[in-house]
Enzyme design. Structure first.
Site, mmCIF file in Angstrom:
data_model
loop_
_atom_site.group_PDB
_atom_site.id
_atom_site.type_symbol
_atom_site.label_atom_id
_atom_site.label_comp_id
_atom_site.label_asym_id
_atom_site.label_seq_id
_atom_site.Cartn_x
_atom_site.Cartn_y
_atom_site.Cartn_z
ATOM 1 N N LYS A 173 0.868 -1.193 0.000
ATOM 2 C CA LYS A 173 0.000 0.000 0.000
ATOM 3 C C LYS A 173 0.894 1.229 0.000
ATOM 4 O O LYS A 173 1.753 1.382 0.865
ATOM 5 C CB LYS A 173 -0.906 0.012 1.234
HETATM 6 C C1 5RP Z 1 -3.014 4.751 8.478
HETATM 7 C C2 5RP Z 1 -3.142 3.837 7.322
HETATM 8 C C3 5RP Z 1 -4.372 3.950 6.538
HETATM 9 O O1 5RP Z 1 -4.951 2.687 6.476
HETATM 10 C C4 5RP Z 1 -4.072 4.451 5.146
HETATM 11 O O2 5RP Z 1 -3.386 5.655 5.212
HETATM 12 C C5 5RP Z 1 -5.336 4.574 4.306
HETATM 13 O O3 5RP Z 1 -6.170 5.546 4.799
HETATM 14 P P1 5RP Z 1 -6.327 6.982 4.111
HETATM 15 O O4 5RP Z 1 -7.014 6.735 2.789
HETATM 16 O O5 5RP Z 1 -7.171 7.779 5.067
HETATM 17 O O6 5RP Z 1 -4.944 7.547 3.897
HETATM 18 O O7 5RP Z 1 -2.320 3.015 7.044
HETATM 19 O O8 5RP Z 1 -1.709 4.760 8.886
#
Ligand code: 5RP
Length: 257
Positions: A173
């Site tokens: 991610k």
């Molecule tokens: C927080 C995370 C979140 O899951 C990730 O950032 C996704 O959320 P957003 O779309 O609000 O950024 O890992 O640390």
């Protein structure tokens, strides 16, 4: 890949479309009662039918999600510092593999902080988590967390994503950026994008669209959904882009409706 791993991954990434809409609601693990998630159950119940998978901590899972739920669970298993600390990279693995198995998780996720003060520990944490996950057929999602001082460009995100893949992460991610295609090209495992801070709905939809066009397998989006003035409309719109190849205009109409 053996059956258990394939089965778990197929519950995250839809085998029909090869894409996923993960709903990220783990923010409280360092932010506490985040705007939009203060009453987590109330916030996520209407969104769950439109998500492929829920990204959440074990505490919120146990207390705010019905055990009879059909939604697959991806567990955030790292943590440590809160927003009150300057150094967010000081993370450890906080939830065990046994716990993830007990909770019927389809995957576990943690952050690495490439370039951060505790870069080395968080990357080693990822290696260790993969070591524990493999014998249990548990997919690992690595998040390329970005410190305040880090530039979110393709060079940095490409570096962090590649390191995550090299350590054995099954999904990465990261954030969308200019030249995102280059990040995807150099990372041999599926990439989902985080949404980041809340932006205008149309811009968030455009970002999701561009990410899919550039090779992301989906989103793991939080704030741009649950902080929207129409969270259900927004997740439906994101879903249309990710799974149905909808244009930004058409998706925006779905959000508006
Ligand atoms: C927080 C995370 C979140 O899951 C990730 O950032 C996704 O959320 P957003 O779309 O609000 O950024 O890992 O640390």
């Amino acid at each position: 890949m053996n059956w258990g791993m394939k089965n778990r991954l197929s519950k995250t990434i839809n085998p029909k479309t090869g894409k996923t809409v993960m709903l990220a609601v783990d923010h409280g693990y360092f932010q506490g009662p985040t705007t939009g998630l203060r009453e987590l159950k109330k916030a996520i119940d209407p969104l769950i039918p439109y998500a492929d998978c829920l990204y959440i901590t074990r505490g919120m899972l146990r207390n705010c999600v019905d055990a009879q739920t059909k939604i697959p669970i991806f567990l955030r298993v790292s943590g440590g510092p809160s927003i009150l600390k300057d150094d967010l990279s000081d993370e450890h693995i906080t939830t065990s593999m046994q716990e993830a198995l007990r909770l019927n998780a389809v995957g576990v996720g943690m952050s690495i902080f490439v370039g951060g003060k505790n870069e080395s520990r968080t990357i080693a944490n990822l290696g260790k988590l993969v070591n524990e996950a493999e014998p249990n057929n548990m997919p690992v999602l690595a998040i390329t967390a970005v410190g305040k001082e880090m530039v979110r460009d393709a060079r940095y995100l490409g570096l962090a994503s590649r390191i995550a893949a090299e350590m054995g992460a099954h999904i990465v991610k990261t954030y969308y950026c200019e030249d995102f295609k280059e990040v995807v090209k150099a990372c041999p495992v599926p990439i989902v994008i985080a949404g980041g801070k809340k932006i205008d709905e149309k811009d968030a939809l455009q970002m999701a669209y561009d990410a899919i066009q550039d090779g992301a397998v989906g989103v793991d989006m939080g704030r741009n959904i649950f902080q929207s003035d129409n969270p259900v409309g927004m997740i439906k719109a994101v879903r249309a882009i990710v799974h149905e190849g909808a244009s930004v205009e058409d998706a925006y109409k779905i959000y508006k409706k």
